[in-house]
Design an enzyme around this catalytic site. Structure first.
Site, mmCIF file in Angstrom:
data_model
loop_
_atom_site.group_PDB
_atom_site.id
_atom_site.type_symbol
_atom_site.label_atom_id
_atom_site.label_comp_id
_atom_site.label_asym_id
_atom_site.label_seq_id
_atom_site.Cartn_x
_atom_site.Cartn_y
_atom_site.Cartn_z
ATOM 1 N N ARG A 35 32.793 49.048 36.307
ATOM 2 C CA ARG A 35 32.164 48.286 37.140
ATOM 3 C C ARG A 35 32.058 46.728 36.375
ATOM 4 N NH1 ARG A 35 29.057 53.112 38.431
ATOM 5 N NH2 ARG A 35 29.762 53.540 40.565
ATOM 6 N N LYS A 60 24.989 52.366 37.704
ATOM 7 C CA LYS A 60 24.670 52.567 39.124
ATOM 8 C C LYS A 60 23.964 53.803 39.464
ATOM 9 C CE LYS A 60 26.448 51.857 43.812
ATOM 10 N NZ LYS A 60 27.699 51.710 44.678
ATOM 11 N N HIS A 125 36.944 44.801 40.993
ATOM 12 C CA HIS A 125 36.796 46.204 41.595
ATOM 13 C C HIS A 125 37.886 46.917 41.895
ATOM 14 C CE1 HIS A 125 33.483 49.144 41.985
ATOM 15 N NE2 HIS A 125 33.953 49.574 42.769
ATOM 16 N N ARG A 128 39.208 49.056 38.760
ATOM 17 C CA ARG A 128 38.424 50.199 38.819
ATOM 18 C C ARG A 128 39.117 51.246 39.763
ATOM 19 N NH1 ARG A 128 33.411 53.093 37.954
ATOM 20 N NH2 ARG A 128 32.765 54.009 39.971
ATOM 21 N N HIS A 151 30.268 59.022 40.241
ATOM 22 C CA HIS A 151 29.938 59.306 41.308
ATOM 23 C C HIS A 151 29.216 60.750 41.738
ATOM 24 C CE1 HIS A 151 34.235 57.367 42.785
ATOM 25 N NE2 HIS A 151 32.921 56.526 42.591
ATOM 26 N N TYR A 160 40.274 58.334 46.973
ATOM 27 C CA TYR A 160 41.423 58.179 45.985
ATOM 28 C C TYR A 160 42.380 59.052 46.347
ATOM 29 C CZ TYR A 160 38.246 55.052 43.732
ATOM 30 O OH TYR A 160 37.332 54.098 43.358
#
Length: 178
Positions: A35, A60, A125, A128, A151, A160
């Site tokens: 990120r 995050k 982004h 990514r 995640h 994805y």
């Protein structure tokens, strides 16, 4: 659905800049699936060249994670480090010891898009998203991609599978049998 660039488009973007710092920042985002904030928070000590990994601290969700470091990127990083000698942050702005500005990084991408003649509304982004999709298309297990991206939920990573075209391209149209 996430926006994804082709490998060719990514290559054009990453090769657009001759400035090693600009090229390095964009390359590291794509090659590690970072990120923007993770890239700008990196410190030289977060690069483990012996184990070929990047340590991401307080990402995050206040989580730490690691991501593999490509040997090609490590070579570029060494050249970058020798040239710029960052002190506190891996990518410092105008003032030594201060992180590079995120708006300036967005401008770096904008310039690369212009030089590469890419007219899509690409954001940092997207690099990514492209990293994750390209991993999936090359056969990397979804569970590993989830770990690499940091995640918490596999549901987040599963987006994805909807943009990966590899399986879709293998499907033969019934029209071809007519």
């Amino acid at each position: 659905m996430p926006n994804v660039l082709s490998k060719e488009e990514v290559k054009l973007i990453l090769n657009a800049h001759s400035n090693i710092k600009h090229k390095m920042m964009l390359s590291l985002i794509y090659s590690c699936g970072l990120r923007c904030g993770e890239l700008l928070a990196l410190r030289p000590i977060h690069i483990d060249s012996k184990r070929n990994i990047v340590l991401l601290k307080n990402s995050k969700g206040k989580k730490d994670r690691i991501t593999p470091l490509s040997p090609k990127i490590l070579e570029m990083l060494r050249e970058y480090y020798t040239t710029f000698r960052p002190t506190t942050y891996l990518f410092e702005g105008q003032i030594k010891g201060q992180p590079y500005d995120d708006r300036s990084l967005q401008q770096v991408l904008k310039q690369a898009l212009k030089k590469a003649s890419i007219t899509k509304p690409v954001t940092l982004h997207w690099l990514r998203h492209s990293y994750a999709t390209h991993l999936l298309e090359s056969g990397t297990d979804l569970r590993y991609i989830q770990e690499l991206l940091g995640h918490s939920s596999s549901k987040t990573t599963e987006i994805y599978t909807h943009v990966s075209t590899k399986s879709i391209q293998q499907i033969k149209s019934p029209f071809d049998d007519l």
